[in-house]
Design a protein around this motif. Sequence first.
Motif, PDB file in Angstrom:
ATOM      1  N   GLN A 117       0.841  -1.210   0.000  1.00 28.18           N
ATOM      2  CA  GLN A 117       0.000   0.000   0.000  1.00 28.18           C
ATOM      3  C   GLN A 117       0.871   1.254   0.000  1.00 28.18           C
ATOM      4  OE1 GLN A 117      -2.492  -0.580   3.377  1.00 28.18           O
ATOM      5  NE2 GLN A 117      -4.055  -1.665   2.226  1.00 28.18           N
ATOM      6  N   GLN A 118       1.913   1.237   0.827  1.00 26.86           N
ATOM      7  CA  GLN A 118       2.813   2.403   0.906  1.00 26.86           C
ATOM      8  C   GLN A 118       3.448   2.655  -0.452  1.00 26.86           C
ATOM      9  OE1 GLN A 118       5.658   1.689   3.951  1.00 26.86           O
ATOM     10  NE2 GLN A 118       4.453   2.704   5.522  1.00 26.86           N
ATOM     11  N   GLU A 119       3.916   1.563  -1.076  1.00 24.41           N
ATOM     12  CA  GLU A 119       4.557   1.694  -2.392  1.00 24.41           C
ATOM     13  C   GLU A 119       3.582   2.287  -3.395  1.00 24.41           C
ATOM     14  OE1 GLU A 119       6.531  -1.765  -4.162  1.00 24.41           O
ATOM     15  OE2 GLU A 119       7.661  -1.775  -2.283  1.00 24.41           O
ATOM     16  N   ALA A 120       2.310   1.790  -3.371  1.00 20.17           N
ATOM     17  CA  ALA A 120       1.306   2.280  -4.317  1.00 20.17           C
ATOM     18  C   ALA A 120       1.074   3.771  -4.103  1.00 20.17           C
ATOM     19  CB  ALA A 120       0.007   1.501  -4.148  1.00 20.17           C
ATOM     20  N   VAL A 121       0.976   4.182  -2.829  1.00 21.03           N
ATOM     21  CA  VAL A 121       0.742   5.605  -2.525  1.00 21.03           C
ATOM     22  C   VAL A 121       1.927   6.443  -2.997  1.00 21.03           C
ATOM     23  CG1 VAL A 121       0.525   7.280  -0.649  1.00 21.03           C
ATOM     24  CG2 VAL A 121      -0.811   5.192  -0.600  1.00 21.03           C
ATOM     25  N   LEU A 122       3.139   5.996  -2.655  1.00 20.92           N
ATOM     26  CA  LEU A 122       4.330   6.777  -3.015  1.00 20.92           C
ATOM     27  C   LEU A 122       4.500   6.855  -4.526  1.00 20.92           C
ATOM     28  CD1 LEU A 122       6.879   5.574  -0.329  1.00 20.92           C
ATOM     29  CD2 LEU A 122       5.578   7.671  -0.383  1.00 20.92           C
ATOM     30  N   ASN A 123       4.207   5.732  -5.209  1.00 19.21           N
ATOM     31  CA  ASN A 123       4.399   5.730  -6.659  1.00 19.21           C
ATOM     32  C   ASN A 123       3.307   6.497  -7.389  1.00 19.21           C
ATOM     33  OD1 ASN A 123       6.807   4.435  -6.666  1.00 19.21           O
ATOM     34  ND2 ASN A 123       5.904   2.395  -6.765  1.00 19.21           N
ATOM     35  N   SER A 124       2.157   6.690  -6.734  1.00 23.21           N
ATOM     36  CA  SER A 124       1.103   7.446  -7.424  1.00 23.21           C
ATOM     37  C   SER A 124       1.257   8.955  -7.179  1.00 23.21           C
ATOM     38  CB  SER A 124      -0.272   6.975  -6.957  1.00 23.21           C
ATOM     39  OG  SER A 124      -0.408   7.278  -5.594  1.00 23.21           O
ATOM     40  N   MET A 125       2.228   9.342  -6.367  1.00 24.35           N
ATOM     41  CA  MET A 125       2.452  10.778  -6.104  1.00 24.35           C
ATOM     42  C   MET A 125       2.996  11.471  -7.345  1.00 24.35           C
ATOM     43  SD  MET A 125       4.301  10.859  -2.412  1.00 24.35           S
ATOM     44  CE  MET A 125       4.909  12.520  -2.568  1.00 24.35           C
ATOM     45  N   ALA A 126       2.524  12.697  -7.592  1.00 21.39           N
ATOM     46  CA  ALA A 126       3.047  13.453  -8.738  1.00 21.39           C
ATOM     47  C   ALA A 126       4.421  14.027  -8.394  1.00 21.39           C
ATOM     48  CB  ALA A 126       2.094  14.570  -9.087  1.00 21.39           C
ATOM     49  N   GLU A 127       4.689  14.196  -7.102  1.00 19.68           N
ATOM     50  CA  GLU A 127       5.971  14.759  -6.658  1.00 19.68           C
ATOM     51  C   GLU A 127       7.002  13.653  -6.464  1.00 19.68           C
ATOM     52  OE1 GLU A 127       3.135  15.423  -4.892  1.00 19.68           O
ATOM     53  OE2 GLU A 127       2.775  17.434  -5.683  1.00 19.68           O
ATOM     54  N   GLY A 128       8.243  13.988  -6.769  1.00 20.57           N
ATOM     55  CA  GLY A 128       9.320  13.034  -6.528  1.00 20.57           C
ATOM     56  C   GLY A 128       9.630  12.999  -5.047  1.00 20.57           C
ATOM     57  N   LEU A 129       9.888  11.796  -4.513  1.00 17.59           N
ATOM     58  CA  LEU A 129      10.169  11.672  -3.087  1.00 17.59           C
ATOM     59  C   LEU A 129      11.446  10.872  -2.878  1.00 17.59           C
ATOM     60  CD1 LEU A 129       8.117  11.725  -0.237  1.00 17.59           C
ATOM     61  CD2 LEU A 129       8.973   9.431  -0.450  1.00 17.59           C
ATOM     62  N   GLY A 213      18.042  10.712   9.415  1.00 13.15           N
ATOM     63  CA  GLY A 213      17.890  10.640   7.969  1.00 13.15           C
ATOM     64  C   GLY A 213      17.301  11.936   7.465  1.00 13.15           C
ATOM     65  N   ALA A 214      16.869  11.922   6.200  1.00 10.18           N
ATOM     66  CA  ALA A 214      16.279  13.147   5.639  1.00 10.18           C
ATOM     67  C   ALA A 214      15.251  12.765   4.594  1.00 10.18           C
ATOM     68  CB  ALA A 214      17.369  14.006   5.017  1.00 10.18           C
ATOM     69  N   ILE A 215      14.271  13.629   4.409  1.00 10.13           N
ATOM     70  CA  ILE A 215      13.251  13.385   3.383  1.00 10.13           C
ATOM     71  C   ILE A 215      13.207  14.615   2.477  1.00 10.13           C
ATOM     72  CG2 ILE A 215      11.338  14.196   4.868  1.00 10.13           C
ATOM     73  CD1 ILE A 215       9.658  11.971   3.481  1.00 10.13           C
ATOM     74  N   LEU A 216      13.186  14.363   1.158  1.00 12.99           N
ATOM     75  CA  LEU A 216      13.158  15.465   0.188  1.00 12.99           C
ATOM     76  C   LEU A 216      12.002  15.267  -0.784  1.00 12.99           C
ATOM     77  CD1 LEU A 216      16.721  14.838   0.165  1.00 12.99           C
ATOM     78  CD2 LEU A 216      16.251  17.199  -0.321  1.00 12.99           C
ATOM     79  N   VAL A 217      11.286  16.344  -1.065  1.00 13.20           N
ATOM     80  CA  VAL A 217      10.152  16.276  -2.006  1.00 13.20           C
ATOM     81  C   VAL A 217      10.440  17.229  -3.162  1.00 13.20           C
ATOM     82  CG1 VAL A 217       7.665  16.588  -2.268  1.00 13.20           C
ATOM     83  CG2 VAL A 217       8.571  15.739  -0.120  1.00 13.20           C
ATOM     84  N   PHE A 218      10.248  16.726  -4.394  1.00  7.06           N
ATOM     85  CA  PHE A 218      10.580  17.511  -5.593  1.00  7.06           C
ATOM     86  C   PHE A 218       9.313  17.801  -6.404  1.00  7.06           C
ATOM     87  CE2 PHE A 218      15.161  16.799  -5.405  1.00  7.06           C
ATOM     88  CZ  PHE A 218      15.219  15.725  -4.522  1.00  7.06           C
ATOM     89  N   HIS A 219       9.003  19.093  -6.568  1.00  6.44           N
ATOM     90  CA  HIS A 219       7.848  19.495  -7.403  1.00  6.44           C
ATOM     91  C   HIS A 219       8.391  19.921  -8.759  1.00  6.44           C
ATOM     92  CE1 HIS A 219       5.009  19.924  -3.991  1.00  6.44           C
ATOM     93  NE2 HIS A 219       6.121  20.145  -3.351  1.00  6.44           N
ATOM     94  N   ASP A 220       7.731  19.466  -9.826  1.00  8.75           N
ATOM     95  CA  ASP A 220       8.172  19.842 -11.176  1.00  8.75           C
ATOM     96  C   ASP A 220       7.576  21.209 -11.540  1.00  8.75           C
ATOM     97  OD1 ASP A 220       9.119  19.910 -13.677  1.00  8.75           O
ATOM     98  OD2 ASP A 220       8.134  18.102 -14.413  1.00  8.75           O
ATOM     99  N   LEU A 221       8.461  22.191 -11.725  1.00  8.90           N
ATOM    100  CA  LEU A 221       7.990  23.555 -12.046  1.00  8.90           C
ATOM    101  C   LEU A 221       8.162  23.875 -13.533  1.00  8.90           C
ATOM    102  CD1 LEU A 221       9.567  25.694  -9.169  1.00  8.90           C
ATOM    103  CD2 LEU A 221       7.292  24.759  -9.266  1.00  8.90           C
ATOM    104  N   THR A 222       8.573  22.858 -14.322  1.00  7.13           N
ATOM    105  CA  THR A 222       8.945  23.112 -15.720  1.00  7.13           C
ATOM    106  C   THR A 222       7.825  23.823 -16.494  1.00  7.13           C
ATOM    107  OG1 THR A 222      10.183  21.090 -15.554  1.00  7.13           O
ATOM    108  CG2 THR A 222       9.963  22.022 -17.742  1.00  7.13           C
ATOM    109  N   ARG A 223       6.594  23.307 -16.377  1.00  2.17           N
ATOM    110  CA  ARG A 223       5.493  23.886 -17.155  1.00  2.17           C
ATOM    111  C   ARG A 223       5.241  25.342 -16.731  1.00  2.17           C
ATOM    112  NH1 ARG A 223       0.078  23.693 -18.814  1.00  2.17           N
ATOM    113  NH2 ARG A 223      -0.681  24.032 -16.720  1.00  2.17           N
TER     114      ARG A 223
END
Length: 462
Positions: A117-129, A213-223
């Motif tokens: 379930q966690q994998e499904a949630v993380l993989n369905s995110m539009a943001e890179g994690l 540890g650390a957690i990083l979230v990447f939003h795509d701003l290209t558009r």
Amino acid sequence: MKKLQAPSSKLQRNCKFQIRNGVCRDFVRPLHTPFDATPLELGIWSFSGAWCLVLGAWGFVLPMFWPILILLAALAAILVTHFWWRGKFAQLKESSRNEVETLNQSQRQAVAQVQTQQEAVLNSMAEGLLLLDGSGRIQLANRAFADLFGVSQNLRSRTILEALRIHELAELVDFLITEKRVIGYELKLTLPQERWLQVNGAAILNGGGHRHGAILVFHDLTRLKKLERTRQEFVANVSHELRTPLSLIKGYVETLLDGARNNPEVAVRFLQTIERNAERLNLLIEDLLVISELESGRLKLNLQAIPLRPAVEKVFEDFKSRAGLKEIRLLNKTIEISVQADPNRFGQVLSNLVDNAIKYGRMGGTVTVGGELSAAGQVEVFVEDDGPGIPPDALERVFERFYRVDKARSREQGGTGLGLSIVKHLVQSQGGRVWAKSELGHGATFYFTLPQAAGTVQQPLL
Ligand code: ADP
């Protein structure tokens, strides 16, 4: 516990313990009767039994042996109780072991389910994690992260530098470790393609406040960035286009006021230039208003069947005098067919293309408009001229806002550089597409498609 294929006789021979469902079970065997006992236990049983018999016989004969007999009977009773409890204990032990095993299995299943379930949630995110451990090694990267950076998702145990070779990101992680938080950092990638990412991150601390540890979230701003750049370019272009006629008007007015108005011949010439530039400003503002209307999404279309031939004739009528000035012949080669379109917007598309064909066509040349049914119920219309044509590398670009092949010529002809981008927008919003073909020195042909009006029949041109 060893998993076996079938409870064969060989298995039964080799298995020291119990076979159930083809499995040799390594537990202490329950003892229900003395015959289930081990050889040692059987020995004790037999030895005690034999002595009981011998001493029993003596006891009947000699009363002095009775206390020994009672002692032996008590010993036998203790032995029986011991074996009975042993059997019971083994039974309990087996059932509790089975229960523990069942519990372990269901726990393993639950953990696997949560992980899926966690994998499904993380993989369905539009943001890179990206999740890093205390030593800065990757613990987890979701699918969006892999797509953004063009890498595989299996980056476990690698450092940022090993996995991505992006020094800026590695430095950001170091910064995150000391500062504990990063918000809104903009990272520009050039490979595999140009991308702008917004990075937000936080250090993960354990109970004692130590880095875990650390957690990083990447939003795509290209558009967004591209839209911003287009908007900036558009504003710069509009300002430039407005400034040129305005500064001309201002310059001529100042010259007139400074005294040129006293020379009637010069004054008329200056006033004509002012009028021409004012008209250019007017056209530009009109085109800008059309573009703003088209892009606002508020464009209302009144779609209806428009017979092609009469519509082309009407546009020719409007351009007759302008074509006459350049001695250009206007030819209508459309067949009797109707398109499904908004009459005003369709007229705007056709007028723009015919206007360009006359504007950029050669003196004494011909402008031809044709239309016929193409594949999949679409009507294909073309506007052709025999002017200088368009260089191959500019064929796509002429539909961009403010793009001109020859800037001076376009301005001299009163062009705004917005006509074809309006045409493209209008055609697309009515369900068609537009493109151009040209052979340099042999004219240009602009094509567009629109849906055929339902119930109209194609008739050959007579
Ligand atoms: P403009 O107002 O400058 O005509 P358009 O968007 O209508 O703007 O056209 C963009 C450019 O495409 C023009 O400046 C011109 O260079 C080129 N172009 C358009 N139509 C033709 C044509 N029929 N023949 C040659 N060049 C053309």
